[in-house]
Design a protein around this motif. Structure first.
Motif, PDB file in Angstrom:
ATOM      1  N   THR B 115      59.612   8.231   6.529  1.00  0.00           N
ATOM      2  CA  THR B 115      60.769   7.411   6.867  1.00  0.00           C
ATOM      3  C   THR B 115      61.643   7.242   5.636  1.00  0.00           C
ATOM      4  O   THR B 115      61.143   6.896   4.563  1.00  0.00           O
ATOM      5  CB  THR B 115      60.314   6.024   7.381  1.00  0.00           C
ATOM      6  N   PHE B 116      62.900   7.513   5.819  1.00  0.00           N
ATOM      7  CA  PHE B 116      63.878   7.329   4.742  1.00  0.00           C
ATOM      8  C   PHE B 116      64.716   6.113   5.083  1.00  0.00           C
ATOM      9  O   PHE B 116      65.342   6.075   6.137  1.00  0.00           O
ATOM     10  CB  PHE B 116      64.763   8.578   4.598  1.00  0.00           C
ATOM     11  N   VAL B 117      64.679   5.132   4.206  1.00  0.00           N
ATOM     12  CA  VAL B 117      65.445   3.922   4.456  1.00  0.00           C
ATOM     13  C   VAL B 117      66.760   4.049   3.702  1.00  0.00           C
ATOM     14  O   VAL B 117      66.766   4.233   2.486  1.00  0.00           O
ATOM     15  CB  VAL B 117      64.674   2.671   3.970  1.00  0.00           C
ATOM     16  N   LEU B 118      67.868   3.983   4.426  1.00  0.00           N
ATOM     17  CA  LEU B 118      69.168   4.232   3.804  1.00  0.00           C
ATOM     18  C   LEU B 118      70.075   3.020   3.923  1.00  0.00           C
ATOM     19  O   LEU B 118      69.946   2.217   4.851  1.00  0.00           O
ATOM     20  CB  LEU B 118      69.848   5.434   4.480  1.00  0.00           C
ATOM     21  N   LYS B 119      70.963   2.926   2.969  1.00  0.00           N
ATOM     22  CA  LYS B 119      71.975   1.882   2.993  1.00  0.00           C
ATOM     23  C   LYS B 119      73.013   2.269   4.040  1.00  0.00           C
ATOM     24  O   LYS B 119      73.466   3.414   4.060  1.00  0.00           O
ATOM     25  CB  LYS B 119      72.635   1.837   1.625  1.00  0.00           C
ATOM     26  N   PRO B 120      73.402   1.351   4.938  1.00  0.00           N
ATOM     27  CA  PRO B 120      74.430   1.713   5.919  1.00  0.00           C
ATOM     28  C   PRO B 120      75.729   2.078   5.208  1.00  0.00           C
ATOM     29  O   PRO B 120      76.074   1.461   4.203  1.00  0.00           O
ATOM     30  CB  PRO B 120      74.634   0.425   6.735  1.00  0.00           C
ATOM     31  N   ASN B 163      67.280   5.024  13.473  1.00  0.00           N
ATOM     32  CA  ASN B 163      67.333   3.651  13.980  1.00  0.00           C
ATOM     33  C   ASN B 163      68.197   2.803  13.067  1.00  0.00           C
ATOM     34  O   ASN B 163      68.056   2.853  11.848  1.00  0.00           O
ATOM     35  CB  ASN B 163      65.930   3.043  14.024  1.00  0.00           C
ATOM     36  N   TYR B 164      69.063   2.055  13.688  1.00  0.00           N
ATOM     37  CA  TYR B 164      69.949   1.181  12.913  1.00  0.00           C
ATOM     38  C   TYR B 164      69.396  -0.231  12.843  1.00  0.00           C
ATOM     39  O   TYR B 164      68.933  -0.767  13.838  1.00  0.00           O
ATOM     40  CB  TYR B 164      71.340   1.143  13.557  1.00  0.00           C
ATOM     41  N   TYR B 165      69.426  -0.818  11.670  1.00  0.00           N
ATOM     42  CA  TYR B 165      69.056  -2.226  11.499  1.00  0.00           C
ATOM     43  C   TYR B 165      70.201  -2.910  10.788  1.00  0.00           C
ATOM     44  O   TYR B 165      71.144  -2.250  10.331  1.00  0.00           O
ATOM     45  CB  TYR B 165      67.766  -2.353  10.691  1.00  0.00           C
ATOM     46  N   MET B 170      67.173   3.689   9.334  1.00  0.00           N
ATOM     47  CA  MET B 170      65.919   4.385   9.060  1.00  0.00           C
ATOM     48  C   MET B 170      65.912   5.729   9.756  1.00  0.00           C
ATOM     49  O   MET B 170      66.090   5.817  10.966  1.00  0.00           O
ATOM     50  CB  MET B 170      64.733   3.562   9.541  1.00  0.00           C
ATOM     51  N   ILE B 171      65.689   6.760   8.949  1.00  0.00           N
ATOM     52  CA  ILE B 171      65.564   8.092   9.514  1.00  0.00           C
ATOM     53  C   ILE B 171      64.094   8.478   9.469  1.00  0.00           C
ATOM     54  O   ILE B 171      63.492   8.477   8.396  1.00  0.00           O
ATOM     55  CB  ILE B 171      66.402   9.104   8.708  1.00  0.00           C
ATOM     56  N   GLY B 172      63.547   8.780  10.616  1.00  0.00           N
ATOM     57  CA  GLY B 172      62.148   9.203  10.668  1.00  0.00           C
ATOM     58  C   GLY B 172      62.080  10.699  10.898  1.00  0.00           C
ATOM     59  O   GLY B 172      62.791  11.234  11.743  1.00  0.00           O
TER      60      GLY B 172
END
Ligand code: SF4
Lengths: 613, 226
Positions: B115-120, B163-165, B170-172
């Motif tokens: 999972t890559f957690v990215l800044k919007p 998935n947007y938070y 988050m890109i899985g």
């Protein structure tokens, strides 16, 4: 700061686990509730510093037994330094990730002369002025301890305070004193600290030299300041603090095991040996204490190895039963015991075999010299028969490789002594061929003798680099099958020699060398000799003055004010005996040989067990 | 008796190498006085086998090891004893008994998800899965064994989700592990960068799961055992 380090810096450096902290058994105290805050700075990389027993002792002592606080910091490897400097991250401790300059005291341990450039680099990375005179009470007190500070003079201008002798004996007192006087001006603080025994404040003295460049005298600037600094000594090691819960690193470190310090000091009296004098007399721990420490440490760390450490572990009175009991007790769990360099005799080999039952270790012996004549000069009381009997026993019981330590450049050394080393190596190989089941490998490590302060050889001239290189050529002129020789860098030995008997005038050279980029000088990949020579030249220092001169007995030596307890008469006498090849006994077995240390501290050799070996 | 355990490695431990992890675990086993089995002979070692290596710099939500014991031990008991001694940032989450016939982890784990957690940002992440999955080839420079040569990741990528938070995207990415193509997280990162994702936008990376994949089904290393 911690987040930034984890996100932006650690992914880009080698071995990031050096800098993450949060190890098992780490002690993170509440900053605001603690009194004196001290950063314990080890001027080498994490895996070296974390292996140092003295640091483990002081860490546990301050944090468990006092209201003060002690946090760790190690020298960042150059790749990390670069990242930190470019991100403007100051040097930080592994417990709180606070900048080192927020602490009240920064304490360095000097285990090795050339570590000083790392000290300067660490101060610089902390935004702390390097020179003591440029620091007022707004900066931490910069202090140092460790074996090197028995001649603190070359480093005197960088440190506010030196602590001489057994650190655990004085550190809490010292930190109490810092706390009580925290509101005072720096100069007044220093005057208070100078009253503690074993504490040396270099700025409170002026130093005079003779016209010929030799040292003349050192005079305290205030009446309350002592003329001599007496080392501090723990009288009974059984009562002294030793950590049951040492910090357990995540990454592999140099000595990655539980450690038992079975004794401190050594009574053998090798005449070249610095540690042998400054840590005298021998004080042992009892088997009972050691076994308890072993079980506590194993329970708190989960290590699968227990190392027995000291200057000469095989001399420990309880070594036989301690080793056998530990092996028996922990063998089931696959936990082994390890011995450092062995004594050269058959008993040692027998014990090594005992240890070998669980885990293979390297067999290491230190005959130091190749001829009986030279071994008598240095007072290494080992005969060739003993040595050969020891290796024979080792080969017969299955060892196939042996590591041997020798020294060259010793006082009075001749070609014969060098040939003697080669002869001895060949004899050992033959012994292997006759007694081992396979071909044996012999590794010989040859260090160059560096005359050290406070030893019987402190007056001697050190071999020049050219002489040492010539000896190296002699020793390695013929390749010998299955014998590998390695040599210490003669230029490193030379620099060690300059500092081990140096004086205050060397500080400007150290500063310049650091400015030119010297750091990690103990690491061959970073050591740069020409930089040092430039630094000497630019600071008008002739380094040969410190190494190549035979000092007369009546010369005042810059380290004489540090009182190790040993009498000058004894050192002189030992040196004279060396010249004629007369040996001196071992005060554990042969009775007191009169070095003067026990009476000076009103203590005695502390032998805990009936020797059973 | 054999146990299989699932554990979590938090961010503070993500810089440990494989050997460090092994040491951490065996030392914890010793501190917890677990009746582990030892190998025979010189230098005995604990019979512990860790699943696929967690890459340095990545934390893991569901990592696995198998352990051989010389005594019966209740898995719940094991979890409790271990969690008491494990360092902050590491926790055993589940544990089950294995019977002797079960294959070792190394053999069965063949897929993982990162999972890559990215800044919007302005970047349209939602279009990313289709864009990538519709390509025939996804070339990056190999960071594995044959460093630097072109490597096609496409056959090793099974699925991509976005998935947007509120604070992050988050890109899985579900990938193959081991043979025939071993997809590394840093190669995926290179792939994302090739797609215009900026380095500063990557807030965090973790391995969310390890799988035994059979066709289109992704089983956890616990599922087939039960
Ligand atoms: S005073 Fe005597 S017994 Fe004590 S260390 Fe010196 S030689 Fe040994």
């Amino acid at each position: 700061m911690k987040d930034k380090i984890f996100r932006d810096i650690l992914p880009n450096v080698s071995k990031p686990a050096r800098y993450t902290g949060s190890e098992v058994n780490i002690i993170c105290k509440d900053w605001d509730k603690c009194r004196t805050k001290m950063a314990f700075a080890f001027p080498d990389v994490y895996e070296v510093g974390m292996s140092h027993v003295g640091s483990k002792i002081l860490y546990g002592l301050v944090n468990e037994k006092s209201d003060h606080l002690l946090e760790r910091v190690y020298a960042p490897w150059p790749d990390m330094e670069k990242e930190m400097r470019s991100h403007e991250i100051p040097l930080f401790t592994l417990e709180s990730f606070k900048a080192v300059n927020e602490f009240d005291v920064v304490g360095f341990t000097l285990q090795y002369e050339l570590a000083i450039t790392n000290v300067l680099n660490m101060l610089d990375m902390s935004d702390i002025p390097l020179w003591s005179k440029d620091r007022n009470e707004q900066y931490p007190l910069i202090i140092a301890g460790g074996p090197v500070v028995f001649n603190p003079e070359p480093y005197a201008d960088f440190f506010d305070v030196f602590i001489v002798g057994d650190g655990e004996e004085v550190l809490l007192e010292f930190l109490d004193c810092c706390w009580e006087n925290r509101h005072l001006k720096r100069q007044e603080q220093l005057l208070k600290l100078a009253l503690l025994e074993g504490v040396y404040v270099p700025s409170l003295y002026s130093v005079y030299y003779n016209e010929n460049g030799t040292f003349n005298k050192m005079i305290p600037l205030y009446e309350s300041v002592p003329d001599t600094i007496k080392k501090r000594v723990v009288a009974d090691l059984d009562d002294a603090y030793f950590p049951d819960k040492p910090v357990l690193p995540y990454m592999s470190i140099v000595h990655d095991r539980a450690v038992l310090e079975v004794m401190r000091g050594c009574q053998r009296g090798c005449r070249f040996c610095h540690a042998g004098v400054v840590y005298r007399p021998v004080r042992e721990r009892s088997i009972k204490t050691l076994k308890k420490q072993a079980s506590e440490q194993l329970a708190s760390t989960g290590y699968d190895e227990i190392g027995l450490t000291s200057l000469s572990t095989l001399d420990y009175s309880g070594v036989d039963s301690l080793v056998k009991d530990l092996v028996k007790e922990y063998r089931e769990q696959g936990t082994g015991v390890s011995l450092p360099s062995l004594r050269v005799d058959a008993f040692s080999i027998e014990l090594a075999n005992e240890v070998q039952k669980v885990r293979k270790t390297t067999l290491t012996l230190a005959p130091e010299a190749g001829t009986q004549r030279m071994r008598d000069i240095i007072n290494k009381n080992v005969t060739e028969e003993q040595l050969l009997a020891a290796v024979k026993a080792a080969f017969q019981s299955g060892w196939l490789s042996i590591k041997l330590y020798f020294m060259d450049g010793l006082p009075g050394e001749t070609e014969e002594d060098l040939e003697g080393i080669l002869e001895l190596l060949k004899k050992i190989r033959t012994m292997g061929d006759e007694n081992a089941r396979k071909k044996v490998e012999i590794r010989a490590s040859i260090a160059s003798f560096v005359p050290k302060a406070h030893t019987p050889f402190q007056w001697h001239a050190q071999n020049t680099i050219e002489e040492l290189e010539e000896k190296r050529r002699v020793l390695s002129r013929n390749r010998m099958k299955r014998i590998k020789m390695s040599f210490h860098d003669s230029r490193t030995s030379y620099l060690e020699g300059v500092f081990s008997r140096g004086d205050r005038r060397l500080s400007s050279s150290i500063y310049l060398a650091w400015q030119k980029g010297s750091k990690f000088d103990g690491w061959s990949e970073y050591f740069n000799f020409s930089r040092w020579m430039e630094a000497f030249r630019e600071s008008d220092i002739k380094p040969d003055f410190y190494t190549s001169r035979l000092r007369p007995y009546d010369e005042v030596l810059p380290w004489e004010f540090i009182d190790t307890g040993v009498s000058k008469a004894y050192l002189q006498d030992e040196n004279e005996k060396a010249a004629t090849g007369i040996t001196t006994g071992d005060c554990r077995w042969d009775g007191c040989t009169g070095c003067g240390i026990c009476p000076a501290f009103a203590i005695d050799l502390d032998i805990k067990e009936e020797f059973g070996g | 008796m054999r146990l299989r355990a699932e554990y979590r490695v938090e961010s503070n431990l993500k810089f440990l190498g494989n050997l460090d992890m092994m040491n951490l675990m065996t030392r914890a086993l010793r501190r917890a006085a677990i009746p582990f089995a030892l190998s025979e002979g010189f230098n005995p070692h604990v019979k512990l086998s860790m699943g696929t290596v967690l890459p340095v710099g990545v934390w893991g939500k569901k990592e696995y090891f198998d352990l051989e014991l010389i005594q019966e031990m209740h898995p719940g008991d094991f979890i409790e004893k271990m969690n008491r001694v494990l360092p902050l940032g590491m926790e055993i989450q589940q544990c089950i008994k294995l019977d002797d016939k079960q294959d070792a982890l190394m053999k069965i784990i063949n897929a993982a998800s990162y999972t890559f957690v990215l800044k919007p940002s302005d970047y349209d992440y939602s279009a990313l899965p289709d864009r990538l999955m519709s390509q025939d080839k996804l070339l990056v420079k190999s960071r594995g064994k044959q460093k630097g040569i072109d490597k096609d990741l496409r056959p090793g990528i099974f699925k991509i989700t976005v998935n947007y938070y509120e604070q992050s995207v988050m890109i899985g990415i579900w990938v193959n592990v081991g043979e025939p193509i071993n997809v590394r997280y840093d190669e995926l990162l290179d792939l994302l960068k090739d797609q215009g994702v900026k380095h500063e936008e990557v807030l965090d990376i973790f391995r969310s799961e390890n799988f035994m994949r059979a066709g289109n089904v992704f089983y956890s290393p616990f599922e087939k055992v039960r």
